[in-house]
Motif scaffolding. Structure first.
Motif, PDB file in Angstrom:
ATOM      1  N   VAL B  43     -25.703   3.288  58.187  1.00  0.00           N
ATOM      2  CA  VAL B  43     -24.864   3.488  59.371  1.00  0.00           C
ATOM      3  C   VAL B  43     -24.997   2.238  60.238  1.00  0.00           C
ATOM      4  O   VAL B  43     -26.107   1.821  60.577  1.00  0.00           O
ATOM      5  CB  VAL B  43     -25.303   4.753  60.154  1.00  0.00           C
ATOM      6  N   ASP B  44     -23.863   1.629  60.566  1.00  0.00           N
ATOM      7  CA  ASP B  44     -23.878   0.306  61.199  1.00  0.00           C
ATOM      8  C   ASP B  44     -23.845   0.328  62.720  1.00  0.00           C
ATOM      9  O   ASP B  44     -23.955  -0.722  63.356  1.00  0.00           O
ATOM     10  CB  ASP B  44     -22.669  -0.508  60.711  1.00  0.00           C
ATOM     11  N   ASP B  45     -23.654   1.491  63.301  1.00  0.00           N
ATOM     12  CA  ASP B  45     -23.444   1.496  64.755  1.00  0.00           C
ATOM     13  C   ASP B  45     -24.146   2.680  65.420  1.00  0.00           C
ATOM     14  O   ASP B  45     -23.518   3.541  66.019  1.00  0.00           O
ATOM     15  CB  ASP B  45     -21.953   1.500  65.087  1.00  0.00           C
ATOM     16  N   TYR B  46     -25.477   2.692  65.317  1.00  0.00           N
ATOM     17  CA  TYR B  46     -26.235   3.732  66.010  1.00  0.00           C
ATOM     18  C   TYR B  46     -26.790   3.105  67.300  1.00  0.00           C
ATOM     19  O   TYR B  46     -27.649   2.227  67.258  1.00  0.00           O
ATOM     20  CB  TYR B  46     -27.348   4.299  65.131  1.00  0.00           C
ATOM     21  N   PHE B  47     -26.292   3.597  68.435  1.00  0.00           N
ATOM     22  CA  PHE B  47     -26.646   3.009  69.726  1.00  0.00           C
ATOM     23  C   PHE B  47     -27.791   3.776  70.384  1.00  0.00           C
ATOM     24  O   PHE B  47     -27.843   5.010  70.321  1.00  0.00           O
ATOM     25  CB  PHE B  47     -25.436   3.004  70.658  1.00  0.00           C
TER      26      PHE B  47
END
Lengths: 189, 189
Positions: B43-47
């Motif tokens: 997963v490339d966009d875990y904020f």
């Protein structure tokens, strides 16, 4: 309730002068507010995470046991116990979302929902609030939805075991602790 | 505790592949993680918001009354009751920060602190955890620090009044509810 500060000291809301997106990400939208404080001072960089509205259920079986889940929480890098919870989808009522999350996460369905309260998890910086429901007469049923971002172990525990779990000094989620005690209160009525 | 999911289903932490700043603001630092889930999917966009560590005290007087504060919470645009709390400054211990916040916010000092637990307020997305202390024999003293971003009304309430306040369906802060019940438990020992 006895006021200790002078009656002239009355807390007042801030005024938003302007608001713009600071981080326009779908999964983490942060806005930057310019606000005017009650003192008259202007603050140019007050950041707020616009988090979704959440519903949580405390599922209790006919025998009086409680259903809890165990999941990995990435921000604190810890596996914690929690009640089934999730965001309300578009077009859903709180109650529909609560029943759906209960089924998807725990594989349970409940006969009725009783509203226990509404909590905010980070009220200064995060918009999302959470409505908490007691889910009575929860029974196994429906289809668990296995999501690889939400691996979930499910447990049935007695109220005494839950009280013991709440009293450990390991990191716990504040909304889990709050919801458990709200449910104990409602069940003791 | 009875496990309802198969023993083969064991929740495991995620692997961080890389981490970079997404919002490099001093008062709201957000990082973006690329993570590998247990399923193998990336997963490339875990904020994640890197929030400070907080300490909170539940101040109780020699007579058994509780000290609470009332402040405006900008993200939920609501004035709420809360216990004195704040971030731990560099070089401070948790206990020093707890005593300092108790004095600055409420104008109280406590004889002793008892650790009640550690909670996370948004464990999936916010790093900051909070250590909660019972502050016994709290007495008025020291110097309140008036901060225009933290206008504060202070109240002394009885335990019964606090229980009543907790049972309202108005929005409440989850950590306030959790800390209150943790304190009731400790005081009933």
């Amino acid at each position: 309730m006895k006021r200790l500060t002078p009656p002239s000291l009355i807390v007042t809301p801030w005024k938003i002068i302007s608001s713009k997106l600071a981080l326009p990400e779908k999964w983490f939208t942060v806005r930057r507010d310019i606000v005017e404080l009650p003192s008259g001072r202007q603050v140019d960089d007050y950041f707020v995470w616009e988090a979704p509205h959440i519903v949580m259920t405390v599922p209790v079986t006919a025998e009086g046991n409680v259903i809890i889940v165990r999941q990995y929480r990435h921000a604190i890098k810890t596996i914690t116990y929690q009640f089934p919870a999730g965001a309300v989808d578009k077009g859903e009522t709180n109650e529909q979302a609560a029943q759906r999350e209960l089924e998807e996460e725990a594989g349970f369905q409940a006969e009725s929902l009783t509203h226990l309260g509404c909590v905010a998890s980070y009220a200064t910086k995060v918009t999302g609030t959470m409505d908490i429901y007691l889910a009575r007469n929860a029974v196994a049923g429906g289809q668990r939805h296995e999501d690889d971002m939400e691996e979930t172990e499910v447990f049935e525990i007695t109220p005494d075991e839950l009280r013991e779990l709440l009293s450990t000094h390991d990191i716990q989620q504040a909304d889990f602790v709050a919801a458990a005690y709200m449910a104990f209160n409602e069940l003791s009525k």
